[in-house]
Design an enzyme around this catalytic site. Structure first.
Site, PDB file in Angstrom:
ATOM      1  N   CYS A 162      55.206  74.146  27.168  1.00 43.41           N
ATOM      2  CA  CYS A 162      54.695  74.652  28.442  1.00 43.41           C
ATOM      3  C   CYS A 162      55.099  73.807  29.641  1.00 43.41           C
ATOM      4  CB  CYS A 162      53.177  74.757  28.383  1.00 43.41           C
ATOM      5  SG  CYS A 162      52.597  75.697  26.961  1.00 43.41           S
ATOM      6  N   HIS A 294      47.680  73.111  35.851  1.00 42.76           N
ATOM      7  CA  HIS A 294      48.137  73.753  34.617  1.00 42.76           C
ATOM      8  C   HIS A 294      47.122  74.821  34.227  1.00 42.76           C
ATOM      9  CE1 HIS A 294      50.658  74.163  31.164  1.00 42.76           C
ATOM     10  NE2 HIS A 294      49.693  73.879  30.323  1.00 42.76           N
ATOM     11  N   GLU A 305      42.180  68.227  32.381  1.00 47.92           N
ATOM     12  CA  GLU A 305      42.976  68.202  33.612  1.00 47.92           C
ATOM     13  C   GLU A 305      42.121  67.839  34.818  1.00 47.92           C
ATOM     14  OE1 GLU A 305      46.353  70.809  35.975  1.00 47.92           O
ATOM     15  OE2 GLU A 305      45.103  71.821  34.466  1.00 47.92           O
ATOM     16  N   LYS A 326      47.371  81.149  36.750  1.00 44.44           N
ATOM     17  CA  LYS A 326      47.564  81.791  35.445  1.00 44.44           C
ATOM     18  C   LYS A 326      46.609  82.962  35.228  1.00 44.44           C
ATOM     19  CE  LYS A 326      49.614  77.993  32.739  1.00 44.44           C
ATOM     20  NZ  LYS A 326      49.809  76.981  33.794  1.00 44.44           N
ATOM     21  N   HIS A 331      50.043  82.975  31.311  1.00 43.20           N
ATOM     22  CA  HIS A 331      50.715  81.709  30.985  1.00 43.20           C
ATOM     23  C   HIS A 331      52.120  82.035  30.493  1.00 43.20           C
ATOM     24  CE1 HIS A 331      51.698  77.829  29.645  1.00 43.20           C
ATOM     25  NE2 HIS A 331      50.564  77.458  29.078  1.00 43.20           N
TER      26      HIS A 331
END
Length: 402
Positions: A162, A294, A305, A326, A331
């Site tokens: 990713c 992310h 995160e 996202k 994603h």
């Protein structure tokens, strides 16, 4: 060290087939996630995704191209055409010798794998098309981009799950900054939305059956998307000399490895990449107004995160805006960082912060300003884009307003 400008951008994803449409959707907080449409979807437990709708490959490519272009390559070529056209660069002659392409993808030609496994195991055939290998290989898109625009400099593909696109763009940035290349086409793409691609991810038990809700206490998993984001990174002086419209400045990049677990993220590893990008860009935490997270919508990623961002920014975390797009486009795995960089450019160039849609319940472990549900107007001078991958591989890019 040279300054690096972004002079072209292109995309195709679940929100739109170009940059303008995508940014409008982000401003409006539109969701591109919906029911999946492909063969045998009824055999899957997960039946939603950020699928590119209304895609007709035959309208863009001839038969010879289609024999060689997997869906991820098709998306790359469309986005690259947009980016190069916007940049106004002509790579013929000497410039082509001084430029290259670095792209990210995690899976490469997953649709080609899926179709040909069916040919052999389901249909019982003993032969496949002679171009299966060049169609499915991870470097196919990068190679076709290099051939389309006569790019004879450094050209290759990065595959770091990713974080693939962020690693690719970071390396492209370093090449231009160091003088190894005059300009680089960079970004990434992914097209895993097929039966085998979804079935493999189902096994991880990290997928949501209904929606992606980053940072919301009731989040229950990620949702896959597909598409591509491609940019032209160019030597700033070269761009300025020809009067190019500079979208943003790439100011810094850092990467780190957790060296801890193949799937569980590490706060320390993410924090080191964030702090490293700030240092590389010569930025203080107070200089950054926006972070594109992310933000996968999984319990493990989101809280880790948020902790990493809070610790890296310290007292400045309280006034920082952080969002995950996202929830809108899904994603995109190896292509996700490239599409998400558009949100950073929008923040810097247009003063619009993309929202985190689907946010329903505050989570005390994600107690940052996640710009819930509605876009926000704000003047931003610098932004970060985070990407944290399975395997503990982290890549963070820093941008400045041009």
């Amino acid at each position: 060290m040279r300054r690096v400008a972004i002079t072209g951008a292109g995309t195709i994803n679940a929100l739109g087939h170009d940059v303008a449409t995508t940014l409008t959707a982000m401003r409006e907080g539109r969701c591109g996630i919906g029911p999946l449409e492909f063969r045998d979807v009824d055999r899957l437990q997960i039946r939603i995704g950020g699928q590119v709708r209304g895609w007709e490959a035959e309208a863009h490519f001839n038969r010879q191209d289609l024999a060689l272009f997997d869906r991820f390559t098709q998306f790359t070529m469309i986005a690259a055409r947009q980016a190069v056209a916007q940049s106004g660069l002509d790579f013929s002659g000497r410039l082509g010798l001084e430029c290259g392409v670095v792209l990210g993808t995690a899976g490469g030609g997953v649709n080609t794998w899926d179709e040909n496994y069916r040919t052999v195991y389901e249909d019982g055939k003993n032969r496949v098309h002679p171009f299966v290998v060049p169609k499915l290989m991870n470097n196919a898109a990068a190679s076709h981009v290099s051939m389309e625009w006569n790019l004879r400099g450094p050209s290759f593909t990065v595959a770091t799950a990713c974080a693939s696109s962020n690693h690719a763009m970071g390396l492209a940035f370093q090449m231009v900054r160091s003088g190894a290349a005059r300009a680089m086409i960079t970004g990434g793409s992914e097209a895993m939305l097929c039966f085998g691609g979804i079935k493999a991810w189902e096994g991880l038990r990290v997928m949501s059956k209904d929606a992606c809700r980053p940072f919301s206490a009731n989040r229950n998993g990620m949702v896959q998307g597909e598409g591509a984001g491609v940019f032209v990174f160019e030597d700033w002086d070269h761009a300025a000399a020809r009067g190019a419209d500079i979208l943003a400045e790439v100011a810094g990049f850092a990467m780190s490895s957790d060296a801890a677990d193949i799937v569980m993220p590490s706060q320390a590893g993410a924090e080191r990449a964030i702090s490293g990008a700030l240092r590389d860009a010569g930025l203080n935490p107070a200089d950054v107004g926006y972070v594109n997270a992310h933000g996968t919508g999984t319990a493990a990623n989101d809280k880790t995160e948020c902790a990493a961002v809070a610790h890296a920014f310290g007292a400045d975390a309280d006034r920082l805006m952080i969002s995950s797009t996202k929830a809108m486009h899904g994603h995109l795995i190896g292509g996700t960082g490239a599409v998400e960089l558009l949100a950073c450019i929008m923040a810097l160039r247009n003063g619009v912060i993309a929202p985190t849609i689907g946010y329903e319940e505050p989570d005390p472990e994600c107690a940052l300003d996640v710009v819930p549900n509605v876009a926000r107007e704000a003047k931003v001078g610098a932004a970060l884009s985070n990407a944290f991958a399975f395997g503990g591989l982290n890549a963070v890019i820093a941008l400045k307003r041009a």
